[in-house]
Design a protein around this motif. Structure first.
Motif, PDB file in Angstrom:
ATOM      1  N   SER A   9       0.819  -1.202   0.000  1.00 57.13           N
ATOM      2  CA  SER A   9       0.000   0.000   0.000  1.00 57.13           C
ATOM      3  C   SER A   9       0.859   1.262   0.000  1.00 57.13           C
ATOM      4  CB  SER A   9      -0.916  -0.011   1.233  1.00 57.13           C
ATOM      5  OG  SER A   9      -1.686   1.148   1.285  1.00 57.13           O
ATOM      6  N   THR A  12       2.285   1.662  -3.472  1.00 59.54           N
ATOM      7  CA  THR A  12       1.204   2.092  -4.358  1.00 59.54           C
ATOM      8  C   THR A  12       0.891   3.570  -4.155  1.00 59.54           C
ATOM      9  OG1 THR A  12       0.282  -0.135  -4.340  1.00 59.54           O
ATOM     10  CG2 THR A  12      -1.190   1.641  -5.027  1.00 59.54           C
ATOM     11  N   ALA A  13       0.876   4.007  -2.904  1.00 61.90           N
ATOM     12  CA  ALA A  13       0.620   5.427  -2.626  1.00 61.90           C
ATOM     13  C   ALA A  13       1.711   6.306  -3.232  1.00 61.90           C
ATOM     14  CB  ALA A  13       0.518   5.656  -1.122  1.00 61.90           C
ATOM     15  N   THR A  16       1.300   6.309  -7.027  1.00 60.07           N
ATOM     16  CA  THR A  16       0.110   7.054  -7.420  1.00 60.07           C
ATOM     17  C   THR A  16       0.360   8.554  -7.339  1.00 60.07           C
ATOM     18  OG1 THR A  16      -1.302   5.245  -6.684  1.00 60.07           O
ATOM     19  CG2 THR A  16      -2.339   7.400  -6.919  1.00 60.07           C
ATOM     20  N   PHE A  19       2.727   9.451 -10.241  1.00 58.42           N
ATOM     21  CA  PHE A  19       1.992   9.407 -11.505  1.00 58.42           C
ATOM     22  C   PHE A  19       1.059  10.607 -11.614  1.00 58.42           C
ATOM     23  CE2 PHE A  19      -1.794   8.477 -13.926  1.00 58.42           C
ATOM     24  CZ  PHE A  19      -1.267   8.072 -15.138  1.00 58.42           C
ATOM     25  N   GLY A  20       0.290  10.840 -10.565  1.00 57.61           N
ATOM     26  CA  GLY A  20      -0.681  11.942 -10.586  1.00 57.61           C
ATOM     27  C   GLY A  20      -0.026  13.289 -10.791  1.00 57.61           C
ATOM     28  N   TYR A  23       1.175  13.557 -14.357  1.00 58.88           N
ATOM     29  CA  TYR A  23       0.032  13.671 -15.261  1.00 58.88           C
ATOM     30  C   TYR A  23      -0.538  15.091 -15.215  1.00 58.88           C
ATOM     31  CZ  TYR A  23      -4.354  12.922 -17.616  1.00 58.88           C
ATOM     32  OH  TYR A  23      -5.403  13.022 -18.499  1.00 58.88           O
ATOM     33  N   ALA A  36       6.264   7.308 -12.162  1.00 58.94           N
ATOM     34  CA  ALA A  36       5.828   6.309 -11.195  1.00 58.94           C
ATOM     35  C   ALA A  36       6.658   5.036 -11.229  1.00 58.94           C
ATOM     36  CB  ALA A  36       4.359   5.957 -11.444  1.00 58.94           C
ATOM     37  N   HIS A 116      -2.011   8.253   5.214  1.00 55.35           N
ATOM     38  CA  HIS A 116      -1.981   6.847   4.822  1.00 55.35           C
ATOM     39  C   HIS A 116      -1.515   5.981   5.993  1.00 55.35           C
ATOM     40  CE1 HIS A 116       0.229   3.322   3.282  1.00 55.35           C
ATOM     41  NE2 HIS A 116      -0.753   3.242   2.412  1.00 55.35           N
TER      42      HIS A 116
END
Length: 136
Positions: A9, A12-13, A16, A19-20, A23, A36, A116
């Motif tokens: 997790s 992944t955080a 993410t 990536f975000g 983007y 990412a 998180h």
């Protein structure tokens, strides 16, 4: 099992967020994917070299001074920053965009990841209560 899930997790955080951010900055899924995936792979591949250097330096030092620890942390931060800038510069051709991404991504991590981690702490506390109740 919960430790493995928490680590997945966390990764992944991080991915993410990277990536975000890319983007949002570029509007490109490809650049988001580079941020990412490629940048963390390079960090993971090269980090042992950095850690080995500092391990040898610590072994040669008679005491573990605060100055040495601070220098190691600053070096590690610079290491990550340079890799992030280099990957984003290579991907986009823009030093400004690479630098912006390299500065913003850690800031976002510092803001978002404590939430998180707190969510995982609450989950672990709940699970511990259930185990203790079942054992009673």
């Amino acid at each position: 099992m919960i430790i493995a899930a928490k680590k997945v997790s966390q990764v992944t955080a991080h991915m993410t967020l990277a990536f975000g951010l890319m983007y949002v900055l570029t509007g490109s899924v490809a650049f988001g994917g580079l941020a990412a995936v490629i940048e963390p792979i390079i960090n993971v591949a090269l980090l042992p070299l950095h850690e080995g250097f500092w391990k040898r330096l610590r072994e040669r030092s008679a005491t573990r001074t605060a100055t040495l620890v601070a220098a190691e942390k600053i070096s590690q931060t610079a290491f990550h920053f340079v890799i992030a800038v280099a990957v984003m510069y290579w991907a986009t051709g823009s030093l400004a965009l690479g630098g912006l991404a390299a500065v913003l991504e850690p800031i976002l991590n510092v803001i978002v990841l404590p939430y998180h981690d707190r969510a995982w702490e609450r989950l672990e506390e709940r699970q511990a209560r259930h185990v203790s109740l079942a054992a009673s």
